[in-house]
Write a protein that holds these residues in place. Structure first.
Motif, mmCIF file in Angstrom:
data_model
loop_
_atom_site.group_PDB
_atom_site.id
_atom_site.type_symbol
_atom_site.label_atom_id
_atom_site.label_comp_id
_atom_site.label_asym_id
_atom_site.label_seq_id
_atom_site.Cartn_x
_atom_site.Cartn_y
_atom_site.Cartn_z
ATOM 1 N N LYS A 21 0.843 -1.204 0.000
ATOM 2 C CA LYS A 21 0.000 0.000 0.000
ATOM 3 C C LYS A 21 0.882 1.260 0.000
ATOM 4 O O LYS A 21 0.857 2.049 0.950
ATOM 5 C CB LYS A 21 -0.899 0.017 1.248
ATOM 6 C CG LYS A 21 -1.778 -1.208 1.416
ATOM 7 C CD LYS A 21 -2.915 -1.230 0.413
ATOM 8 C CE LYS A 21 -3.855 -2.390 0.679
ATOM 9 N NZ LYS A 21 -4.974 -2.428 -0.282
ATOM 10 N N PRO A 22 1.665 1.464 -1.057
ATOM 11 C CA PRO A 22 2.586 2.612 -1.070
ATOM 12 C C PRO A 22 1.872 3.958 -0.973
ATOM 13 O O PRO A 22 2.462 4.937 -0.512
ATOM 14 C CB PRO A 22 3.304 2.471 -2.416
ATOM 15 C CG PRO A 22 2.394 1.643 -3.257
ATOM 16 C CD PRO A 22 1.729 0.693 -2.318
ATOM 17 N N LEU A 23 0.613 4.010 -1.364
ATOM 18 C CA LEU A 23 -0.134 5.266 -1.301
ATOM 19 C C LEU A 23 -0.239 5.771 0.136
ATOM 20 O O LEU A 23 -0.234 6.971 0.378
ATOM 21 C CB LEU A 23 -1.532 5.085 -1.898
ATOM 22 C CG LEU A 23 -2.405 6.353 -1.956
ATOM 23 C CD1 LEU A 23 -1.729 7.428 -2.811
ATOM 24 C CD2 LEU A 23 -3.786 6.022 -2.509
ATOM 25 N N TRP A 24 -0.323 4.847 1.104
ATOM 26 C CA TRP A 24 -0.405 5.257 2.514
ATOM 27 C C TRP A 24 0.829 6.060 2.904
ATOM 28 O O TRP A 24 0.721 7.059 3.606
ATOM 29 C CB TRP A 24 -0.516 4.026 3.414
ATOM 30 C CG TRP A 24 -1.776 3.243 3.249
ATOM 31 C CD1 TRP A 24 -2.808 3.514 2.405
ATOM 32 C CD2 TRP A 24 -2.113 2.025 3.926
ATOM 33 N NE1 TRP A 24 -3.776 2.558 2.508
ATOM 34 C CE2 TRP A 24 -3.395 1.627 3.433
ATOM 35 C CE3 TRP A 24 -1.493 1.239 4.878
ATOM 36 C CZ2 TRP A 24 -4.036 0.478 3.885
ATOM 37 C CZ3 TRP A 24 -2.138 0.094 5.333
ATOM 38 C CH2 TRP A 24 -3.391 -0.277 4.849
ATOM 39 N N SER A 25 1.976 5.595 2.447
ATOM 40 C CA SER A 25 3.226 6.287 2.754
ATOM 41 C C SER A 25 3.224 7.691 2.159
ATOM 42 O O SER A 25 3.633 8.664 2.811
ATOM 43 C CB SER A 25 4.410 5.484 2.206
ATOM 44 O OG SER A 25 5.616 6.203 2.332
ATOM 45 N N VAL A 26 2.753 7.795 0.916
ATOM 46 C CA VAL A 26 2.726 9.087 0.227
ATOM 47 C C VAL A 26 1.746 10.038 0.906
ATOM 48 O O VAL A 26 2.042 11.222 1.101
ATOM 49 C CB VAL A 26 2.350 8.898 -1.254
ATOM 50 C CG1 VAL A 26 2.164 10.246 -1.935
ATOM 51 C CG2 VAL A 26 3.429 8.094 -1.968
#
Length: 200
Positions: A21-26
């Motif tokens: 879930k890379p979007l969470w990091s962004v």
């Protein structure tokens, strides 16, 4: 509070990437930039606020496009580059090495031997951050995202902690005349020092 928000970013980033879930990091990174943007505006630091506004806008554009991973790759590189420049520039002849300045603020006037030692420690940290910078860029280009994240968000910070603690132990053994302090007491003194006191 601001320091805590910064410290937990690598944990959130690595967790998000590990879960796919890379979007969470962004999203967290953008919230972090937004938080500091508001803080700088309230403190009337308009130049810093302007820079943060540009970063926030770039982040939004990249996040809504197909460059999501690029946003995650940038913070470790920027952090290592900033630390490399901060430490490295204090090694100039007309500057006080940053570790020397820390030691002066903690222990007062330094002996010639201690001043020379803290200069060499500043050199060591500068080389260390250069190695981390090369590693961050190399892994971003050649390694899978999860391996990159493991190093840049976990292993690198552990390495920084190990180097910091090892230097503390070595300094205590070599300079036995230093005031007796536990590592926790030493860290308390370090974190109390404001960036404005360092003159970097």
């Amino acid at each position: 509070m601001p320091l805590l928000l910064l410290l937990i970013y690598p944990i959130i980033s690595h967790t998000a990437i590990s879960m796919g879930k890379p979007l969470w990091s962004v999203v967290y990174l953008l919230v972090l930039i937004g938080f500091f943007l508001v803080k700088e505006l309230l403190d009337r630091k308009y130049i810093t606020a302007f820079v943060l506004t540009i970063l926030f806008a770039i982040g939004i554009v990249l996040a809504t496009g197909d460059r999501l991973l690029l946003i995650m790759y940038l913070p470790p590189v920027v952090i290592c580059m900033a630390l490399l420049l901060i430490f490295g520039r204090t090694l100039k002849a007309d500057k006080v090495p940053i570790i020397t300045r820390y030691a002066e603020l903690i222990d007062g006037e330094l002996s010639e031997e201690m001043a020379g030692y803290t200069y060499r420690v500043t050199q060591a940290w500068t080389i260390f951050f250069f190695i981390l910078l090369v590693e961050c860029i190399g892994l971003a280009v050649f390694a899978p995202t999860k391996i990159w994240s493991l190093f840049t968000n976990v292993i690198n910070y552990v390495a920084i902690g190990v180097m910091f603690f090892t230097e503390y132990i070595y300094r205590k053994r070599v300079f036995s005349d230093l005031p007796r302090r536990s590592f926790i007491q030493f860290m308390q003194r370090v974190v109390r020092i404001k960036p404005s006191e360092l003159g970097v």
